[in-house]
Write a protein that holds these residues in place. Structure first.
Motif, PDB file in Angstrom:
ATOM      1  N   ASP A  50      -2.390  -6.097  -5.844  1.00 27.19           N
ATOM      2  CA  ASP A  50      -2.150  -5.000  -4.905  1.00 27.19           C
ATOM      3  C   ASP A  50      -1.926  -3.717  -5.695  1.00 27.19           C
ATOM      4  OD1 ASP A  50      -0.564  -3.557  -2.568  1.00 27.19           O
ATOM      5  OD2 ASP A  50      -1.380  -5.377  -1.672  1.00 27.19           O
ATOM      6  N   ASP A  51      -1.181  -2.808  -5.134  1.00 25.45           N
ATOM      7  CA  ASP A  51      -0.909  -1.489  -5.724  1.00 25.45           C
ATOM      8  C   ASP A  51      -0.324  -1.625  -7.135  1.00 25.45           C
ATOM      9  OD1 ASP A  51      -0.657   1.250  -5.788  1.00 25.45           O
ATOM     10  OD2 ASP A  51       0.542   1.383  -3.962  1.00 25.45           O
ATOM     11  N   LYS A  97      -8.771  -4.566  -1.120  1.00 28.80           N
ATOM     12  CA  LYS A  97      -7.805  -4.161  -0.079  1.00 28.80           C
ATOM     13  C   LYS A  97      -7.741  -2.638  -0.106  1.00 28.80           C
ATOM     14  CE  LYS A  97      -2.921  -4.365   1.232  1.00 28.80           C
ATOM     15  NZ  LYS A  97      -1.634  -5.049   1.038  1.00 28.80           N
ATOM     16  N   ASP A 140       4.252  -3.213   7.674  1.00 32.84           N
ATOM     17  CA  ASP A 140       4.493  -4.172   6.590  1.00 32.84           C
ATOM     18  C   ASP A 140       5.498  -5.258   6.979  1.00 32.84           C
ATOM     19  OD1 ASP A 140       2.825  -2.530   5.249  1.00 32.84           O
ATOM     20  OD2 ASP A 140       4.205  -2.056   3.617  1.00 32.84           O
ATOM     21  N   ASP A 176      -6.054   0.709   1.448  1.00 29.72           N
ATOM     22  CA  ASP A 176      -4.845   1.158   2.151  1.00 29.72           C
ATOM     23  C   ASP A 176      -5.033   2.546   2.784  1.00 29.72           C
ATOM     24  OD1 ASP A 176      -2.179   0.861   2.964  1.00 29.72           O
ATOM     25  OD2 ASP A 176      -1.540   0.104   1.018  1.00 29.72           O
ATOM     26  N   ARG A 223      -5.634  -4.847   8.687  1.00 31.18           N
ATOM     27  CA  ARG A 223      -4.221  -4.936   9.053  1.00 31.18           C
ATOM     28  C   ARG A 223      -4.016  -4.226  10.380  1.00 31.18           C
ATOM     29  NH1 ARG A 223      -0.442  -4.775   4.982  1.00 31.18           N
ATOM     30  NH2 ARG A 223       0.983  -3.880   6.502  1.00 31.18           N
ATOM     31  N   TRP A 270      -2.555  -0.404   9.159  1.00 26.79           N
ATOM     32  CA  TRP A 270      -1.332  -0.770   9.893  1.00 26.79           C
ATOM     33  C   TRP A 270      -1.497  -0.682  11.407  1.00 26.79           C
ATOM     34  CZ3 TRP A 270      -0.263   3.983   6.782  1.00 26.79           C
ATOM     35  CH2 TRP A 270      -0.241   3.709   5.421  1.00 26.79           C
ATOM     36  N   CYS A 292      -0.280   4.108  -1.984  1.00 28.16           N
ATOM     37  CA  CYS A 292       1.059   4.255  -1.405  1.00 28.16           C
ATOM     38  C   CYS A 292       2.119   4.405  -2.504  1.00 28.16           C
ATOM     39  CB  CYS A 292       1.373   3.063  -0.502  1.00 28.16           C
ATOM     40  SG  CYS A 292       0.238   2.967   0.907  1.00 28.16           S
TER      41      CYS A 292
END
Ligand code: GLA
Length: 397
Positions: A50-51, A126, A185, A128, A181, A163, A100
């Motif tokens: 991820d990030d 992924k 979260d 975001d 998504r 989100w 993020c």
């Protein structure tokens, strides 16, 4: 482009447990654990960082650079290691100017980033939603990265992460994304799981093959541990983690593990590798469930009903099995209240009136045994926060 997400993707993502603290050694040992702990055999395939994997600035050619201390041998060496285990590798970026956590995002670098990822051997991205320029439409930015990936020379799954904002269900499939998504979260506690679960019941109808509603990475097995303060919380009991896994599976959510699988307990491994439950998630027909409420306990108890292909072994590769006779139904019964409850499922409500002369044989997917044959209705006890999951066969009474 081939169908890259015939069934909901299954894998692991670094964020929930490790946050910023990721590196090459961690990812390699996670891949080893996929084999050692039976995750690969159970169908888990993607290992996603991820990030926080890159340097804070791009190189002079405008390319992303892996953090030199976290990934000293670069990404290509890492993807080769993961591919050598028969697994796939995922990476993370963002539609905005920054991720993020403040690392470089792909805004206005979509095409060079897609080619870079392809050169590294990336299989999954992924993507975001932080630091999106105010006047740029998110819809256009997902379309842009999808087009870039579709022309980068490699098949890369596109996992959107906005989100649930901006009516994402209405445009995400035609944008070309493979999963998205649809809520905020997750945190490692029951309230968070319950909130996401209830928020998605009305979205099941938007879910389907090659574009899946991602309810977020799993917190199963985290048990209040981990290095990411954004996700860390009280943890859940075993019943609650089973419910979390059962509902994500029934809702056709991707199953992306979030705990440290290298040292997960036997109980956690048993939840994450439950083949009977995974088979419902990976059913080749990809139908989302519908919801039936309990008339005298409307707020606390409900059932999810999902028509299945006749046979599926959970590995997502058995499309031809649908030619066998049958047509099972998955039934999940959830009790979100704090007291024991009964769910009485009237078979009339699922298309099986008494006059048909047919009933349902209930196979319990957690006990792994047939618990009975019922006509007209089945009344089942459910513990607080429990989800009972059945694979039901239609049979003559
Ligand atoms: C957002 C996403 C999370 C995670 C973090 C990383 O909050 O929703 O899943 O990727 O960013 O910073």
């Amino acid at each position: 482009m081939p169908i890259l997400a015939r069934t909901p993707p299954m894998g692991w993502n670094s964020w929930n447990t490790f946050g910023n603290n990721i590196n090459e050694e961690l990812v390699k040992t996670i891949a080893d654990a996929f084999i050692r702990r039976g995750l690969k055999d159970a169908g888990y395939q993607y290992i996603v960082i991820d990030d926080c994997w890159s340097e804070k600035t791009r190189d002079t050619n405008g390319r992303l650079v892996p953090d030199k201390s976290k990934f000293p041998n670069g990404m290509k060496a890492l993807t080769e290691y993961i591919h050598s285990k028969g697994l796939k590798f995922g990476i993370y970026s963002c539609v905005g100017t920054h991720t993020c956590a403040g690392f470089p995002g792909s805004f206005e670098h979509e095409f060079v980033d897609a080619v870079t990822f392809a050169e590294w051997g990336v299989d999954y991205l992924k993507y975001d939603y932080c630091y999106k320029p105010r006047n740029a439409a998110g819809e256009d930015l997902y379309k842009r990265m999808a087009l870039a990936l579709r022309n980068c020379g490699r098949n890369i799954v596109l996992s959107a992460c906005n989100w649930g904002n901006d009516g994402v269900q209405k445009w995400i499939r035609e944008a070309g994304c493979h999963l998205y998504r649809s809520a905020g979260d997750i945190h490692d506690n029951w309230k968070s799981i319950e909130g996401i679960m209830l928020s998605q019941l009305n979205n099941a109808c938007f879910n389907g093959i090659d574009c899946w509603n991602d309810m977020d990475m799993l917190v199963v097995g985290m048990s209040g541990t981990g290095e990411n303060a954004y996700v860390l919380s009280t943890g859940c009991n075993e019943t609650e983690y089973r419910t979390h896994f059962s509902v994500w599976a029934m809702m056709n959510s991707p199953l992306m593990i979030g705990c440290d699988v290298r040292n997960m307990s036997e109980q956690t491994a048993a939840i994450l590798t439950n083949k009977d439950v995974i088979a419902l998630n990976q059913d080749i027909e990809g139908r989302a469930p519908y919801c039936i409420r309990q008339w005298n306990n409307l707020d606390n108890v409900f059932s999810l009903i999902k028509p299945l292909s006749a046979v599926s072994d959970g590995d997502g590769s058995d499309g031809d099995d649908a030619s066998t006779t049958g047509g099972d139904y998955a039934v999940a019964m959830v009790n979100i209240s704090d007291v024991k409850a009964e769910m009485s499922l009237q078979f009339y409500d699922i298309g099986l009136p008494y006059a048909s002369g047919l009933g349902l044989e209930f196979y319990d997917c957690w006990k792994h045994e047939v618990i009975g044959f019922f006509t007209e209705r089945a009344s089942i006890d459910i513990e607080p926060h429990e989800c009972r999951v059945f694979r039901c066969k239609v049979k003559k009474a």
